[in-house]
Design a protein around this motif. Sequence first.
Motif, short mmCIF file in Angstrom:
data_model
loop_
_atom_site.label_atom_id
_atom_site.label_comp_id
_atom_site.label_asym_id
_atom_site.label_seq_id
_atom_site.Cartn_x
_atom_site.Cartn_y
_atom_site.Cartn_z
N CYS A 1 45.88 53.49 43.05
CA CYS A 1 46.69 53.42 41.83
C CYS A 1 47.95 54.27 41.95
CB CYS A 1 45.87 53.88 40.63
SG CYS A 1 44.51 52.78 40.18
N CYS B 1 47.55 47.84 31.71
CA CYS B 1 46.42 47.88 32.66
C CYS B 1 46.22 46.49 33.23
CB CYS B 1 45.15 48.41 32.02
SG CYS B 1 44.32 47.31 30.88
N SER B 2 45.63 46.45 34.40
CA SER B 2 45.48 45.17 35.09
C SER B 2 44.58 44.22 34.31
CB SER B 2 44.96 45.38 36.51
OG SER B 2 43.77 46.13 36.51
N LYS B 3 44.95 42.96 34.33
CA LYS B 3 44.22 41.91 33.61
C LYS B 3 42.83 41.72 34.19
CE LYS B 3 45.10 37.13 32.12
NZ LYS B 3 46.09 36.02 32.18
N TYR B 4 42.71 41.95 35.52
CA TYR B 4 41.44 41.79 36.22
C TYR B 4 41.08 43.09 36.94
CZ TYR B 4 43.07 36.96 35.75
OH TYR B 4 43.55 35.78 35.26
N GLU B 5 39.82 43.23 37.30
CA GLU B 5 39.41 44.34 38.16
C GLU B 5 40.05 44.16 39.54
OE1 GLU B 5 35.04 45.02 36.07
OE2 GLU B 5 35.34 43.39 37.48
N ILE B 6 40.41 45.26 40.18
CA ILE B 6 41.07 45.19 41.48
C ILE B 6 40.12 44.54 42.49
CG2 ILE B 6 42.13 46.50 43.34
CD1 ILE B 6 43.76 46.38 40.72
N ARG C 1 40.07 49.50 37.75
CA ARG C 1 41.19 48.76 37.17
C ARG C 1 42.42 49.65 37.23
NH1 ARG C 1 40.55 44.27 33.68
NH2 ARG C 1 38.34 44.77 33.65
N TYR C 2 43.59 49.05 37.42
CA TYR C 2 44.85 49.80 37.56
C TYR C 2 45.53 50.01 36.21
CZ TYR C 2 49.84 50.35 38.72
OH TYR C 2 51.14 50.78 38.80
#
Length: 225
Positions: free
Chosen positions: A75, A3-8, A221-222
Amino acid sequence: FLCSKYEITNYPFVVFLNVFQCDADGLIDGIRVVDYNAPGSHIKWDNVNHECFVQSGYNDFPVVNITWDGAQMFCAELGGRLLTEAEWEYAAKGGVYAIRYYTDWQKNDYDYEYRFAGGNEMSQLGWFVDNSRGECHVGGRMRPNQLGIYDMCGNVWEWCYDKYNKDYYKRNGDSHDPMWVTGAPIRSNRGGSWSNDAIYCRITNRNFLMQTECNPYLGFRYMRQ
């Protein structure tokens, strides 16, 4: 899963909107994706060039005022999807690095040490009502959790893949990665936001919204398997 480290953030979402020709009403192929005019939205419509743009200085802020449909579409185009609630909670707790303790002497049941993603002091971990000054912030400025993921608690709520069911986890507590996808188009979201008290930013707290609606407190988040 990853999952992405940061919010998109706003910038990649605007690129997505323009590639897929989002129109002046915030629709892609008739599906509502974004609200340009909602409070807190920094993605706007350019009437001259007929495309979206990010207001100056807001490229790296979490994207908000986007629907579940829009977040999931983004996504999917990158070969992934939104996290399920179970995946989101697993990642927020720290995955295999989550700190647990037994709640009975027979060591049959346990609970988790941290109430928030990365610790028990919300002021060190994310933006909430006591430290946000009434606004969203650039991601990654606070302390990450054990997996190096930022802002899972606070800053903005995050859309999850599941449809919301109040009692689903009471009935499926022993299931592996339970996912609720039937019923009304009401989708779960997790994590709390910059406008919430700390109690609403707990890892286990749940919220929901119609998948065609959006607000200035909710992003995503991705996730990719």
